[in-house]
Motif scaffolding. Structure first.
Motif, mmCIF file in Angstrom:
data_model
loop_
_atom_site.group_PDB
_atom_site.id
_atom_site.type_symbol
_atom_site.label_atom_id
_atom_site.label_comp_id
_atom_site.label_asym_id
_atom_site.label_seq_id
_atom_site.Cartn_x
_atom_site.Cartn_y
_atom_site.Cartn_z
ATOM 1 N N GLN A 4 18.600 20.286 0.393
ATOM 2 C CA GLN A 4 18.283 20.536 1.804
ATOM 3 C C GLN A 4 19.416 21.295 2.495
ATOM 4 O OE1 GLN A 4 17.134 16.355 2.856
ATOM 5 N NE2 GLN A 4 15.421 17.406 3.843
ATOM 6 N N ARG A 5 20.666 20.922 2.183
ATOM 7 C CA ARG A 5 21.802 21.640 2.794
ATOM 8 C C ARG A 5 21.797 23.107 2.366
ATOM 9 N NH1 ARG A 5 24.081 16.565 2.733
ATOM 10 N NH2 ARG A 5 24.434 16.565 0.493
ATOM 11 N N ALA A 6 21.509 23.329 1.083
ATOM 12 C CA ALA A 6 21.457 24.715 0.598
ATOM 13 C C ALA A 6 20.334 25.469 1.298
ATOM 14 C CB ALA A 6 21.243 24.728 -0.918
ATOM 15 N N MET A 7 19.235 24.775 1.548
ATOM 16 C CA MET A 7 18.082 25.395 2.213
ATOM 17 C C MET A 7 18.465 25.825 3.632
ATOM 18 S SD MET A 7 14.334 23.658 2.843
ATOM 19 C CE MET A 7 14.172 22.788 1.316
ATOM 20 N N VAL A 8 19.214 24.983 4.315
ATOM 21 C CA VAL A 8 19.633 25.306 5.685
ATOM 22 C C VAL A 8 20.572 26.523 5.672
ATOM 23 C CG1 VAL A 8 20.935 24.506 7.699
ATOM 24 C CG2 VAL A 8 19.349 22.955 6.539
ATOM 25 N N GLN A 9 21.561 26.492 4.786
ATOM 26 C CA GLN A 9 22.518 27.605 4.750
ATOM 27 C C GLN A 9 21.801 28.926 4.442
ATOM 28 O OE1 GLN A 9 26.044 27.558 5.429
ATOM 29 N NE2 GLN A 9 25.461 29.724 5.586
ATOM 30 N N GLU A 10 20.899 28.878 3.487
ATOM 31 C CA GLU A 10 20.176 30.103 3.091
ATOM 32 C C GLU A 10 19.366 30.643 4.277
ATOM 33 O OE1 GLU A 10 17.018 32.633 1.763
ATOM 34 O OE2 GLU A 10 16.644 30.608 2.510
ATOM 35 N N SER A 11 18.797 29.716 5.031
ATOM 36 C CA SER A 11 17.990 30.124 6.181
ATOM 37 C C SER A 11 18.865 30.753 7.269
ATOM 38 C CB SER A 11 17.256 28.886 6.718
ATOM 39 O OG SER A 11 16.592 29.187 7.913
ATOM 40 N N VAL A 12 20.022 30.133 7.530
ATOM 41 C CA VAL A 12 20.935 30.666 8.546
ATOM 42 C C VAL A 12 21.435 32.054 8.109
ATOM 43 C CG1 VAL A 12 23.191 30.339 9.656
ATOM 44 C CG2 VAL A 12 21.606 28.408 9.428
ATOM 45 N N VAL A 42 0.832 -1.218 0.000
ATOM 46 C CA VAL A 42 0.000 0.000 0.000
ATOM 47 C C VAL A 42 0.866 1.267 0.000
ATOM 48 C CG1 VAL A 42 -1.963 -1.062 1.194
ATOM 49 C CG2 VAL A 42 -0.224 0.158 2.537
ATOM 50 N N VAL A 43 2.161 1.108 0.286
ATOM 51 C CA VAL A 43 3.036 2.283 0.392
ATOM 52 C C VAL A 43 3.460 2.731 -1.007
ATOM 53 C CG1 VAL A 43 5.186 3.183 1.366
ATOM 54 C CG2 VAL A 43 3.874 1.452 2.613
ATOM 55 N N PRO A 44 3.251 4.006 -1.344
ATOM 56 C CA PRO A 44 3.639 4.470 -2.684
ATOM 57 C C PRO A 44 5.140 4.328 -2.889
ATOM 58 C CG PRO A 44 2.374 6.151 -1.493
ATOM 59 C CD PRO A 44 2.699 5.074 -0.514
ATOM 60 N N PRO A 45 5.562 4.016 -4.117
ATOM 61 C CA PRO A 45 6.997 3.869 -4.387
ATOM 62 C C PRO A 45 7.705 5.217 -4.356
ATOM 63 C CG PRO A 45 5.727 3.666 -6.422
ATOM 64 C CD PRO A 45 4.729 3.772 -5.300
ATOM 65 N N LEU A 46 8.936 5.206 -3.846
ATOM 66 C CA LEU A 46 9.744 6.418 -3.804
ATOM 67 C C LEU A 46 11.074 6.125 -4.493
ATOM 68 C CD1 LEU A 46 8.907 7.585 -0.194
ATOM 69 C CD2 LEU A 46 8.467 8.855 -2.285
ATOM 70 N N PRO A 47 11.856 7.167 -4.824
ATOM 71 C CA PRO A 47 13.138 6.913 -5.493
ATOM 72 C C PRO A 47 13.998 5.956 -4.669
ATOM 73 C CG PRO A 47 12.688 9.271 -5.358
ATOM 74 C CD PRO A 47 11.620 8.591 -4.567
ATOM 75 N N PRO A 48 14.817 5.145 -5.336
ATOM 76 C CA PRO A 48 15.669 4.198 -4.609
ATOM 77 C C PRO A 48 16.516 4.932 -3.567
ATOM 78 C CG PRO A 48 15.931 3.953 -6.998
ATOM 79 C CD PRO A 48 15.061 5.133 -6.779
ATOM 80 N N HIS A 94 10.786 17.136 -2.141
ATOM 81 C CA HIS A 94 12.040 16.476 -1.727
ATOM 82 C C HIS A 94 11.800 14.992 -1.484
ATOM 83 C CE1 HIS A 94 13.881 20.454 -1.122
ATOM 84 N NE2 HIS A 94 12.696 20.787 -0.687
ATOM 85 N N PRO A 95 11.523 14.236 -2.564
ATOM 86 C CA PRO A 95 11.168 12.815 -2.370
ATOM 87 C C PRO A 95 12.288 11.990 -1.728
ATOM 88 C CG PRO A 95 11.442 13.339 -4.711
ATOM 89 C CD PRO A 95 11.487 14.631 -3.976
ATOM 90 N N SER A 96 13.526 12.527 -1.762
ATOM 91 C CA SER A 96 14.608 11.840 -1.054
ATOM 92 C C SER A 96 15.064 12.648 0.151
ATOM 93 C CB SER A 96 15.792 11.588 -2.003
ATOM 94 O OG SER A 96 15.397 10.706 -3.033
ATOM 95 N N GLY A 97 14.188 13.531 0.615
ATOM 96 C CA GLY A 97 14.557 14.413 1.732
ATOM 97 C C GLY A 97 14.633 13.663 3.049
ATOM 98 N N ARG A 98 15.475 14.184 3.911
ATOM 99 C CA ARG A 98 15.635 13.618 5.251
ATOM 100 C C ARG A 98 15.202 14.694 6.230
ATOM 101 N NH1 ARG A 98 18.846 9.209 6.563
ATOM 102 N NH2 ARG A 98 19.875 9.141 4.545
#
Lengths: 312, 334, 97
Positions: B182-190, A112-118, A307-311
């Motif tokens: 994301q790293r660029a986003m953090v730097q820009e925010s700081v 049921v979980v949508p696929p995301l980039p590897p 940001h599909p690969s965002g943390r």
């Protein structure tokens, strides 16, 4: 002052004393999230279709997620600071239930979980919340609409929490141990939500002329989503048969009785209004939603989808 | 009241301060002490309440459910902080309603940092790390402030703020381990928040006329420049740990002083923001005003309901609450 | 109803953190009535912990005395609505960060 006196009389000792109270999570300090599923058996009950179980978890999980979203929109906008805090608490409770249920859907049936980039670090609960399209959401349509004024929000919360509490009470004895644990936690929370909403419904109904007319208008706006709450899908009916889920039709009478009590003390007649119809034969549970819903999702999912690969 | 009595009371008040004991609500206190406290606590309370908005801006768009819960709980905490501080102010005879009216009419200020917009999700982390970090530098000493109810509110608040700062730092640290975007986003925010964060300590000591009196009264414990230095010294190693660059080419360790040297923020911009010319001043106040006004019918309904349920509680109407705020203000000052 | 009604009265909140302790003052809040005050207290000051006992008292219902209050003339808050109870002292060394 002796240490003993100090122990008994300091306003903060009872609250903050780290020697005797290791865990201060009961106080409204910051926020720790504990795992209510610690030690719970997560295997799918014998003979159960994992896909049906996952779909069912998405239904009651999405109900909570979407309602939490709307309630969170009140943050910084509530009638007073105390109410701001109360509404955020309710939203947080529902968000917590949603997370557990979405995660349960993913463990029961990973497809049921949508696929995301590897290599994407996005956890399953977030993949489900942020990467499903509107038609894959299984929530009832009641929870989707704009908040309107405080009266609309209260009427919706009254209807929603009365219904949800009735479902969760029964789910506590689900054969699925995870559902049972989530329900047990949810019952305590939603009992409070229902009391909160009922008390405000009464207060507004018997407050001023203005508040009464706003409650009645709110009832008009919300009530047309009432009947849908009690229409079972095939999945709900079959999971109810196997002792895992609840057929919502079976809670209709109890919910009606409770609502009638609230209406009666509030001096409000139970509405008799046309109900929203099906769309191509489907309702919220079938992925047929209101126009408002895709706007809600577009907002909710915007950052995650960029940001599909965002943390995070 | 005779001069001799006045002097006795003042001597007693000052003796209490000299013993580092707290002034409590029902103690006699000089009118200027009371007024200064009301202004400072109110400004602090308003900052918490207005401060809900920049981060609240991202609640519905938080990119993970865990972050959404953390953010909502944090903004909720800020409402709580505002509530505690308004309560402390009420012990000095100024009601929340009066304070709210002074905020939405622009008569009282709040921290200028909240007049800057939040433009990316990284700002949620940066506000936690830098803005809450600066707030902690300002606030921890206030736990020992001379006015009891204020100090007690601050203890609770500081406990939560330190939690918020760690959450903000953790969000940024997590994002720095994510994608290049994301790293660029953090730097820009700081880059955007560093200078406004330095401004949070107020103008340089030479231009801060009220500091001396506030320190003598124990309302304030450190000067603006001392706190700013402390904040910079604290932030540099944290920035290094994160892997972000603080946007100040003059920032360097000074072995002799045992502190970092750093450039001053643009004090003209600060003055302009304080005077109402920041990017979000009008928006923030309008948002608060709208919430307050939209809530009036709800507050009235509950009060009317309560009065009907418990008619005894309704009368007699509290004398001071029935007067408009301006009148009450004059009454107290006369 | 007159316009003064849009500000709810102030309540003082006392909490017993666990059995064996006194109720202690934790702070204040606004509520329209006693029931709402208890509800708000649970939302604002606790995480709605069921084992916690809460007292909510209208601030203007509290009789208070203060050792330094020799002459009512010199007690600027004694004629105000917002009369607060005597607060308790708290330890100075507060942990932070």
């Amino acid at each position: 002052m002796t240490p003993a006196d100090d122990f008994h009389d300091s306003a903060y000792d009872g609250l903050l004393d780290h020697h005797t109270v290791a865990d201060d999570s009961q106080w409204a300090f910051g926020t720790e999230f504990e795992d209510p599923l610690a030690g719970v058996d997560t295997t799918v009950p014998a003979g159960e279709d994992p896909h049906a179980l996952a779909a069912y978890c998405l239904m009651i999980g999405d109900d909570a997620l979407v309602n939490a979203h709307r309630l969170s929109e009140w943050c910084s906008r509530a009638p007073d600071l105390e109410e701001d805090i109360a509404l955020a608490n309710i939203a947080l409770d529902l968000l917590g239930q949603a997370r557990l249920l979405l995660a349960r859907a993913a463990t029961a049936s990973p497809d049921v979980v949508p696929p995301l980039p590897p290599g994407s670090p996005v956890p399953p609960e977030d993949a489900l919340a942020f990467f499903r399209d509107d038609a894959a959401f299984r929530n009832v349509r009641l929870v989707e609409g704009d908040n309107g004024d405080f009266a609309v929000t209260i009427v919706r919360l009254l209807l929603f929490s009365t219904w949800r509490l009735a479902l969760l009470e029964r789910l506590q004895s689900s054969r699925d141990q995870v559902l049972a644990a989530v329900a047990a936690k949810g019952v305590k929370e939603v009992t409070y939500h229902r009391d909160y909403a009922a008390r405000w419904f009464l207060t507004l109904s018997r407050g001023t002329e203005e508040s009464r007319s706003r409650v009645l208008a709110g009832l008009d706006a919300v009530w047309r989503f009432h009947d849908e709450l009690f229409v079972p899908t095939r999945i709900e009916a079959s999971l109810a048969d196997s002792g895992v889920g609840v057929d919502p039709a079976t809670v209709a009478e109890e919910v009606a009785g409770l609502l009638d009590e609230v209406f009666s003390v509030s001096g409000v007649d139970r509405p008799d209004l046309p109900q929203v119809g099906a769309v191509a034969g489907g309702r919220g549970r079938d992925g047929r939603h209101t126009e408002a819903f895709s706007h809600l999702l577009a907002e909710m999912q915007s950052v995650a989808r960029a940001h599909p690969s965002g943390r995070w | 009241m005779t001069t001799a009595q006045d002097e006795d009371l003042l001597a007693g008040f000052e003796a209490t301060l000299a013993r580092h004991e707290r002034i409590e609500p029902r103690d006699w206190m000089p009118e200027r002490y009371r007024r200064t406290l009301v202004r400072q606590i109110a400004q602090h309370a308003h900052s918490e309440i207005i401060g809900m908005q920049p981060e609240g801006n991202w609640i519905t768009r938080a990119p993970s459910l865990r972050r959404k819960a953390i953010l909502l709980a944090k903004v909720q905490d800020e409402a709580g902080h505002g509530l505690y501080l308004y309560s402390a102010c009420e012990t000095l005879g100024t009601s929340r309603r009066e304070l709210t009216e002074m905020l939405i009419s622009g008569k009282q200020k709040y921290s200028s940092i909240f007049n800057y917009p939040t433009l990316s999700y990284a700002d949620v982390g940066t506000i936690g790390w830098l803005v809450d970090g600066a707030a902690i530098c300002n606030q921890v000493p206030l736990c020992r402030t001379s006015y009891g109810p204020y100090g007690r509110s601050m203890i609770r608040i500081c406990k939560e703020e330190s939690f918020h700062q760690r959450q903000g730092f953790e969000l940024l640290a997590t994002m720095m381990r994510g994608s290049d975007e994301q790293r660029a986003m953090v730097q820009e925010s700081v880059d955007r928040f560093w200078w406004p964060a330095l401004m949070m300590f107020g103008p340089p000591d030479a231009e801060s006329p009220n500091t001396a009196q506030s320190m003598a009264w124990g309302i304030k414990r450190d000067t603006n420049d001392e706190l700013r230095q402390k904040f910079v010294d604290m932030s540099v190693p944290q920035a290094r740990a994160l892997g972000v660059t603080l946007p100040d080419p003059d920032l360097v360790w000074n072995q002799e002083r045992g502190h970092h040297d750093f450039a001053q923020p643009d004090w003209e911009e600060f003055a302009a923001v304080v005077a109402g010319g920041g990017p979000c001043n009008a928006q923030r106040v309008a948002h608060r005003r709208e919430a307050h006004e939209n809530g009036a019918w709800v507050r009235e309904a509950a009060a009317a309901f309560a009065a009907r349920q418990f008619p005894v509680a309704e009368e007699p109407a509290p004398a001071s609450a029935s007067k408009p705020p301006q009148e009450q203000e004059q009454e107290r000052e006369s | 109803m007159s316009e003064i009604l849009d500000e709810w009265p102030l309540y003082e909140i006392f909490v017993r953190g666990r059995r064996g302790l006194n109720h202690v003052h934790v702070g204040s809040l606004h509520a329209a009535d006693d029931e709402m005050a208890l509800r708000h207290a649970r939302d604002v000051y606790t995480r709605r912990n069921e084992g916690v006992s809460i007292w909510a008292v209208r601030s203007d219902a509290i009789a208070a005395s203060s050792p330094d209050e020799k002459d009512p003339l010199f007690a600027p808050s004694c004629d105000k609505v917002y009369r607060h109870p005597t607060f308790y002292d708290i330890p100075e060394d507060v942990p932070h960060m």
